[in-house]
Design a protein around this motif. Structure first.
Motif, short mmCIF file in Angstrom:
data_model
loop_
_atom_site.label_atom_id
_atom_site.label_comp_id
_atom_site.label_asym_id
_atom_site.label_seq_id
_atom_site.Cartn_x
_atom_site.Cartn_y
_atom_site.Cartn_z
N LEU A 73 11.40 10.95 4.14
CA LEU A 73 10.25 10.67 4.87
C LEU A 73 9.16 11.85 4.46
CD1 LEU A 73 8.61 9.26 6.91
CD2 LEU A 73 9.65 10.76 8.63
N GLN A 76 7.59 10.94 1.24
CA GLN A 76 6.88 9.87 1.39
C GLN A 76 5.60 10.02 1.97
OE1 GLN A 76 7.47 6.63 0.23
NE2 GLN A 76 5.32 6.08 0.66
N SER A 100 1.59 2.68 9.24
CA SER A 100 2.04 2.42 8.08
C SER A 100 3.19 1.37 7.99
CB SER A 100 2.20 3.37 7.00
OG SER A 100 3.53 3.91 7.37
N TRP A 102 5.74 1.84 6.42
CA TRP A 102 6.93 2.58 6.34
C TRP A 102 7.71 2.72 7.57
CZ3 TRP A 102 9.14 3.18 1.67
CH2 TRP A 102 8.42 3.24 0.52
N ARG A 106 11.80 1.34 6.15
CA ARG A 106 13.01 2.06 6.10
C ARG A 106 13.18 3.01 7.01
NH1 ARG A 106 13.37 5.76 0.33
NH2 ARG A 106 15.00 7.11 1.23
#
Length: 467
Positions: A73, A76, A100, A102, A106
Motif C-alpha cells: 500500500l 502504491q 481511489s 484501490w 486490493r
C-alpha cells in the motif's frame, strides 16, 4: 451533537492477529464481542462497542480489520499519478487514497482501517510483542501516522518469554511514539486498565475529565462486583453452617443415608455459588478447568467430602469426621444438640469416626437419647470458603479475551496466607450453627446480619492480602 458531550471515539488498529478484538472484549468485559481465534484476519469489518458512565456513552471503541499488506500500500501511494501528493500533509494523502479505486479493490481492508482512523479522536495501536520486528510494521506505522491521529501503542503478550519488549520500544521511539502501555489482553494485571486510560488522557488532554470519570466508574463497578462476590460466598457458607439432618435411632445405614442427603445439599449449594460467581463476572462454566480439582459438567470432579480431597487441600479432620472416616462423609454427629467433639470424651469419640460411635454406642449414645443431628464439620466450611475464594481470585485476574479454560492449580495445602480464617469459625457461622430455621425462613433479619458480617470479614481478608 455538542462536541463536549459527544462520545470519545477510539480506533483499535494494528496488524492482523495481534489481539485487537481481544482488547475490546477485555475492556468491555464481554466475551461475546467479535470473534477471537488464532486465524489471521478474523475481523473483516469495523465493529463498535460503547462504554458508559452513569448511563451516558462516553467512549466508543472501534475494532478494525488487520492491516494485511502495508508495504504494498505504501508503494502504491508513493506511485500514484499525483506525484505532488508527496507535498501534501498526511491526512490529505490518506483522503485521496480513500477516493481511489484501490480503496475498493486490493486494499479494501486497509481502507476500512484508515477511514475509521480519520474519523476517530485517537487510536490504540495493538502490537503482539512476540512478533519479530519486520519492515511491514515500520511501513504500517508510517501509514497510520499520516492520519494525524494520536496513537497509543499497546504491547500485548508481554509476559511471554518470546516477547521482545525492549526492541519494540526502540522501534516505537524512533517513530516518535514514547507513550507506551503494557497490557495483556488475556490476563491484565491489577491497575492495567487505569494506566491505559491515564496514558490516553495525556495524548488527548481535552478529554482527560471524561477518561478519569470512566476510570472511576470502572473501579467502582469492580468494588461493587467484589463485594457482591463476597456476599454470595458468605450466603452459601451461612446456609451450609445452618443446615443439618435429624435422625432417630442408631442404625448405621440410616445415619449414612441421612449424611449422604446432607452432603448432597452442600454440594448443590456450593455449585449454586460457583455458577453465581461465574455469572457475576460474565463468565460461563466452559471458562473454568481446575487442575487436580477439575469441574466436569459444571461440578467439582474431586468431591468436597472425599478424604483424598481433604488431605490434598490440608483441610485436616483429625482421624476422620464422625462416621466420615469410613465413608468420606465429613459430618459431625450431635446427640440431643450436643456435638461430638465438644468435650474431652466427645472429642475422642469424634476423632475415631463412626466405628467409635458403634464401639461406645450402647453406653454413651443411649445416655444421650435417641435423636441425632448431623451437620458438616468446621473443616468442610473452611474448604468451601477456600475453594470459592480461590475461584474469585482467578476470575478477577482473567480477561474476557481468554479462549483457553481457566486453570486453577491444585494446592498441597490451604496456604496460611490465604486461609479464609484462622482457628475457630467466625461468629457469623457459629450463630448459623444454632439457627437451622434460617433455611426455611431466609428473610430472617438475623440471617441477613450474619451474611453481612461474614461478607465484611471476607472482604477485609481479601484487601489485607492485596496490600
Amino acid at each position: 451533537m455538542n462536541a463536549a458531550r459527544a462520545p470519545l471515539r477510539i480506533a483499535v488498529v494494528g496488524h492482523t492477529n495481534t489481539g485487537k478484538t481481544s482488547l475490546l472484549r477485555t475492556l468491555t468485559r464481554d466475551r461475546r464481542f467479535g470473534e477471537v481465534s488464532f486465524r489471521p484476519g478474523t475481523t473483516r469489518h469495523v465493529e463498535m462497542a460503547r462504554l458508559l458512565v452513569n448511563g451516558r456513552v462516553v467512549l466508543e471503541l472501534y475494532d478494525t480489520p488487520g492491516l494485511e499488506d502495508p508495504i504494498a500500500l505504501l508503494e502504491q501511494m508513493d506511485g500514484m499519478k499525483v506525484r505532488a501528493a508527496k507535498r501534501l500533509d498526511g491526512p490529505t494523502r490518506i483522503a485521496r487514497f480513500l477516493q481511489s479505486e484501490w480503496a475498493t479493490g486490493r486494499f479494501e481492508q486497509e481502507a476500512k482501517v484508515l477511514r475509521q482512523l480519520l474519523q476517530s479522536d485517537a487510536a490504540f495501536y495493538v502490537i503482539d510483542a512476540r512478533d519479530p520486528i519486520l519492515g511491514k510494521y515500520r511501513d504500517e506505522l508510517e501509514l497510520l501516522s499520516w492520519c494525524g491521529v494520536p496513537l497509543l501503542p499497546l504491547l500485548n503478550f508481554v509476559a511471554d518469554e518470546r516477547a521482545a519488549e525492549d526492541r519494540w520500544r526502540t522501534v516505537l521511539a524512533r517513530a516518535g511514539l514514547h507513550a507506551i502501555v503494557r497490557f495483556d489482553t488475556v490476563a491484565p494485571g491489577q491497575g492495567s486498565e487505569r494506566l491505559l486510560y491515564e496514558k490516553l488522557a495525556t495524548l488527548i488532554d481535552g478529554h482527560r475529565e471524561r477518561l478519569l470519570a470512566l476510570i472511576e466508574s470502572h473501579e467502582q463497578d469492580a468494588r461493587h462486583r467484589r463485594q457482591a462476590a463476597f456476599g454470595l460466598i458468605a450466603e452459601m457458607l451461612v446456609d451450609v453452617a445452618a443446615d443439618r439432618a435429624t435422625v432417630r435411632g442408631r442404625d448405621e445405614a440410616v445415619l449414612a443415608e441421612a449424611a449422604g442427603r446432607l452432603n448432597q445439599r452442600v454440594r448443590e449449594r456450593e455449585q449454586q455459588c460457583l455458577e453465581a460467581l461465574l455469572d457475576l463476572y460474565r463468565f460461563t462454566r466452559e471458562d473454568i478447568e481446575l487442575h487436580e480439582l477439575p469441574i466436569r459438567e459444571g461440578r467439582w470432579e474431586n468431591d468436597l467430602f472425599d478424604p483424598d480431597t481433604l488431605r490434598l487441600l490440608g483441610a485436616r479432620i483429625g482421624g476422620g469426621a464422625a462416621f466420615g472416616a469410613a465413608g468420606g462423609l465429613g459430618v459431625d454427629v450431635m446427640f440431643g444438640g450436643l456435638t461430638l467433639g465438644a468435650g474431652t470424651a466427645m472429642g475422642a469419640l469424634a476423632g475415631g469416626g463412626f466405628q467409635t460411635v458403634r464401639h461406645y454406642g450402647n453406653r454413651l449414645v443411649g445416655a444421650l437419647g435417641g435423636e441425632q443431628q448431623l451437620r458438616v464439620r468446621d473443616s468442610i466450611l473452611q474448604l468451601l470458603a477456600w475453594r470459592q475464594l480461590q475461584l474469585l481470585r482467578a476470575l478477577e485476574g482473567r480477561g474476557h479475551a481468554a479462549t483457553a479454560a481457566l486453570a486453577l492449580q491444585g494446592q498441597a495445602g490451604i496456604p496460611e496466607a490465604v486461609a479464609p480464617w484462622k482457628g475457630a469459625l467466625p461468629v457469623a457461622l457459629r450463630r448459623a450453627r444454632t439457627r437451622p430455621e434460617w433455611l426455611d425462613e431466609p428473610e430472617t433479619g438475623g440471617r441477613h446480619d450474619a451474611i453481612r458480617a461474614l461478607q465484611a470479614e471476607l472482604g477485609a481478608g481479601h484487601e489485607s492480602e492485596r496490600t
